[in-house]
Scaffold this motif. Structure first.
Motif, PDB file in Angstrom:
ATOM      1  N   UNK A 144      53.036  12.765 155.297  1.00  0.00           N
ATOM      2  CA  UNK A 144      54.306  13.439 155.600  1.00  0.00           C
ATOM      3  C   UNK A 144      55.107  13.762 154.338  1.00  0.00           C
TER       4      UNK A 144
ATOM      5  N   UNK B 157      62.151  -3.220 155.944  1.00  0.00           N
ATOM      6  CA  UNK B 157      61.483  -3.446 157.220  1.00  0.00           C
ATOM      7  C   UNK B 157      60.694  -4.756 157.189  1.00  0.00           C
TER       8      UNK B 157
ATOM      9  N   UNK C  50      62.495   9.310 157.366  1.00  0.00           N
ATOM     10  CA  UNK C  50      61.615   9.855 156.334  1.00  0.00           C
ATOM     11  C   UNK C  50      60.494  10.667 156.972  1.00  0.00           C
ATOM     12  N   UNK C  51      60.015  10.192 158.139  1.00  0.00           N
ATOM     13  CA  UNK C  51      58.955  10.926 158.824  1.00  0.00           C
ATOM     14  C   UNK C  51      59.490  12.238 159.397  1.00  0.00           C
TER      15      UNK C  51
ATOM     16  N   UNK D 202      59.864  15.519 157.463  1.00  0.00           N
ATOM     17  CA  UNK D 202      58.703  16.395 157.317  1.00  0.00           C
ATOM     18  C   UNK D 202      58.992  17.757 157.941  1.00  0.00           C
TER      19      UNK D 202
ATOM     20  N   UNK E 168      63.064   0.501 160.729  1.00  0.00           N
ATOM     21  CA  UNK E 168      62.466   1.558 161.551  1.00  0.00           C
ATOM     22  C   UNK E 168      63.261   2.849 161.447  1.00  0.00           C
TER      23      UNK E 168
ATOM     24  N   UNK F  41      60.618   5.521 150.602  1.00  0.00           N
ATOM     25  CA  UNK F  41      59.681   4.930 151.559  1.00  0.00           C
ATOM     26  C   UNK F  41      59.348   3.489 151.179  1.00  0.00           C
TER      27      UNK F  41
ATOM     28  N   UNK G 238      64.987   4.019 159.005  1.00  0.00           N
ATOM     29  CA  UNK G 238      64.688   4.740 157.767  1.00  0.00           C
ATOM     30  C   UNK G 238      63.268   5.310 157.787  1.00  0.00           C
ATOM     31  N   UNK G 239      62.319   4.561 158.331  1.00  0.00           N
ATOM     32  CA  UNK G 239      60.955   5.089 158.465  1.00  0.00           C
ATOM     33  C   UNK G 239      60.967   6.395 159.257  1.00  0.00           C
TER      34      UNK G 239
ATOM     35  N   UNK H  37      56.894  12.164 152.227  1.00  0.00           N
ATOM     36  CA  UNK H  37      58.238  11.631 152.028  1.00  0.00           C
ATOM     37  C   UNK H  37      58.374  11.091 150.601  1.00  0.00           C
TER      38      UNK H  37
ATOM     39  N   UNK I  65      53.685   7.949 155.535  1.00  0.00           N
ATOM     40  CA  UNK I  65      54.952   8.593 155.171  1.00  0.00           C
ATOM     41  C   UNK I  65      54.823   9.420 153.896  1.00  0.00           C
TER      42      UNK I  65
ATOM     43  N   UNK J 139      62.216   1.339 152.117  1.00  0.00           N
ATOM     44  CA  UNK J 139      62.230   1.158 153.568  1.00  0.00           C
ATOM     45  C   UNK J 139      61.218   0.099 153.967  1.00  0.00           C
TER      46      UNK J 139
END
Lengths: 361, 309
Positions: free
Chosen positions: B86, B100, A338-339, A342, A332, B93, A334-335, B88, B82, B96
């Motif tokens: 967004x 995850x 990355x988000x 933005x 989470x 990603x 890292x998610x 990324x 993502x 990740x």
């Protein structure tokens, strides 16, 4: 009033440093939400996960023990990531370092020589770099994707370790368990702080942060790596050798992972076991990223990630939650990072609808 | 080697290759649209445990497969938001997503590690399944094996016979041209990524419900990554994905039989074979740079945003 997303004229420097904080905060909020959904009291859960593990001296020591391999490997990986060289084989390189270093400790078991420990580290470095040199060589010579090759080698390294400690390196007095002999005193890192398990390997990691800072931010090679990562064509026009970047990028990860492997077996573990790492090699990828590929950031993010490891163990004991929750939190984090990134390149603006009418759709 | 052993190996090879067929076909479509999703391993794991839980609770294969696919698709949706909305980095990603997914699947599966499943039954077609040799080789699998072949046919048809397939490939080559021609690049890529997620989830369900009807933490053990390598090996062609998947299935199966032939090889060395074979195959195919450049989608892994160009 509507929200409008528009590109920033220049990437925001502030956001570059804020986004890891936003990510950590979002991870925390989602974590508490998950705990609540699982029927746990969020306050107790928060305490058990993030405070209890580090509310005494011993706990702080454990935090640095866990953070040590993460910051070490994180620095090594960041050097490659800067140049867009994706070494995701640090787990295997760590294991190889442990195998090479552990071999020295096992063959000189019982010796009291001062040179055992330095010998282990040199062997471990050789092991880690050897394992990282395979994807480097295959990428340069045969154009093979370093992500897939380095990843496959993780599995191979763990199987080699298993082969050795089920076979020639098995402790004859170990009641048949797959483990090596306990290392003798001369092969163990000294404990630095009375009352904790904090070993001297942590100093190596601190040193690596310093060396990494000079290398990445103050050296010509660091600059070359960065340019190669940002614009490969510009780098080649400038005469930077991409092959050299590949070697450096991968070997840096192998070097640091090898050291981390030896630190683990000569520190907290004290022998070779079937598994010498709870996924440090993968977690270090997150550490490097959340730390913005900057040594200072990596130092901080390794502490956060170490806290997630400790929190997972603590949650298992006091909340009756599986320790696998650590992986969920790490992913989470890292998610969210990355988000949140933005916002480095874009901004969200509030616009009144009347003003919007004048603009093109 | 008796004929019976050979038959056993061949039949087991098809079964072992099937999860790879699913996952690699899904990733192939994703990559054809110009997106590189390295999260296959994570999506397969979450698909595997979701399908397993549903199978254990309901006993319905149809429900298990649907839920596994849904779980894989939801995972891939995170990746899509993502990378596509967004913007990324796709490599980060994807990693990740795998990290995850690995954590999430062991978290979800904690109560299911010692649950036994009946699993998917092999179908028996009267007459056909009883034909000697051919009957066993062709008509003796569980239904999911046949489903993978149906999906392969669908993917082939979609990519080479439909206009939509052509648009997908065009976008993978040049999203800017696609955008200029008025195609909704981002929406198409979303669909491709979701398809890839559902297929990876299905591959996972196959593993946990049909291939080895049980849940073991991290049971996908690198197959997601092998699937990624397979797409390169297949030079982005569906038929070669099938060949490659069965080839790897064979390498996985042969390790169980090699000791039976009287070779004294430690089990760890045999377990290394699929991983070493993956590396060998990658090297063999990638050494021809022109071959890779001609076949890989030109925009693979590069972020595209219509307003940014």
């Amino acid at each position: 009033m509507v929200f409008k997303i528009e590109p920033r004229p220049v990437p925001s420097r502030q956001m570059k440093y804020f986004s890891p904080l936003i990510a950590a905060l979002l991870m925390l909020v989602s974590g508490l939400l998950i705990f609540t959904l699982l029927g746990k009291n969020p306050v107790n859960a928060f305490y058990a996960f993030f405070i209890e593990p580090v509310n005494d001296f011993y706990g702080i020591g454990e935090l640095f023990i866990k953070a040590s391999p993460l910051m070490l490997i994180g620095i090594g990986l960041a050097i490659g990531f800067k140049a867009n060289i994706w070494n995701i084989g640090a787990e295997g390189q760590l294991t190889m370092g442990a195998i090479f270093g552990g071999g020295v400790a096992i063959y000189f078991n019982g010796s009291t020589s001062f040179f055992i420990l330095p010998g282990m580290f040199l062997a471990g470095i050789a092991g880690g770099m050897f394992w990282a040199s395979i994807p480097a060589f295959l990428k340069i010579r045969y154009n093979a994707n370093e992500i897939l090759v380095s990843l496959m080698l993780n599995y191979v390294a763990v199987l080699i370790l298993s082969l050795l400690i089920h076979g020639p390196w098995k402790d004859p007095q170990g009641y048949g368990f797959p483990q090596s002999v306990l290392f003798s005193e001369s092969a163990l890192l000294p404990v630095m702080v009375e009352g904790t398990r904090l070993h001297a390997g942590v100093l190596i990691s601190f040193a690596a942060v310093g060396v990494g800072w000079i290398f990445l931010l103050r050296s010509f090679i660091g600059y070359q790596l960065q340019v190669s990562g940002l614009a490969i064509n510009a780098a080649s026009y400038a005469g930077f050798k991409y092959k050299k970047m590949i070697w450096i990028g991968l070997l840096a990860g192998g070097l640091t992972a090898g050291i981390a492997g030896v630190s683990e077996i000569s520190g907290p573990i004290g022998q070779l076991l079937p598994s010498v790492s709870p996924g440090y090699g993968f977690a270090a990828i997150i550490v490097a990223y959340v730390g913005r590929l900057h040594p200072g950031g990596i130092f901080l993010s390794s502490l956060l990630m170490a806290l997630l490891y400790l929190g997972g163990e603590s949650a298992q004991m006091s909340l009756d939650l599986p320790s696998a929750v650590t992986g969920v939190f790490q992913g989470m984090l890292l998610f969210y990072l990355l988000a949140a990134d933005f916002l480095i390149h874009f901004q969200i603006r509030l616009k009144s609808t009347s003003a919007l009418k004048g603009t093109r759709p | 080697m008796t004929l019976d052993t050979l038959m056993n190996i061949l039949v087991a090879t098809i079964a072992a290759g099937t999860p790879l067929v699913y996952a690699a076909l899904g990733e192939l479509i994703v990559e054809k649209s110009g997106v590189l999703n390295l999260g296959v391993e994570g999506m397969m794991l979450v698909g595997a445990i979701s399908g397993f839980i549903v199978m254990a609770k309901t006993g319905s294969l149809l429900l298990a497969v649907s839920c596994g696919m849904l779980a894989g698709a939801i995972m891939s949706l995170i990746f899509a938001v993502l990378t596509l909305t967004l913007m990324a980095n796709q490599v980060a990603s994807g990693l990740a997503l795998t990290i995850f997914g690995t954590g999430l699947s062991s978290f979800m599966g904690i109560d299911y590690t010692s649950v036994a499943l009946k699993g998917a039954r092999e179908i028996h077609i009267p007459f056909f399944s009883d034909i000697p040799i051919l009957g066993r080789l062709v008509f003796s699998y569980d239904i999911l094996v046949y489903l993978s072949l149906v999906l392969l046919a669908l993917v082939l048809w979609f990519l080479y016979k439909t206009r939509a397939g052509l648009i997908l490939k065009a976008i993978g080559e040049s999203p800017r041209s696609g955008h200029a021609l008025g195609f909704p690049v981002i929406r198409i890529r979303y669909l491709a990524v979701l398809f890839g997620g559902a297929m990876a989830g299905l591959g996972g369900v196959y593993l946990s419900v049909a291939y080895t009807p049980m849940w073991v933490e991290g049971m996908v053990s690198g197959r997601g990554w092998v699937a990624l390598a397979l797409v390169v090996f297949a030079t982005w062609r569906p038929m070669r994905v099938l060949t490659g998947a069965y080839l790897f299935g064979g390498v996985t199966i042969i390790q169980f039989h090699i000791q039976g032939f009287g070779f004294e090889i430690p089990s760890q060395v045999l377990s290394m074979l699929p991983y070493l074979a993956t590396i060998a195959v990658l090297v063999l195919i990638s050494r021809d740079k022109k071959l890779i450049r001609l076949n890989s989608p030109a925009s693979l892994g590069i972020t595209f945003h219509p307003e940014n160009n």
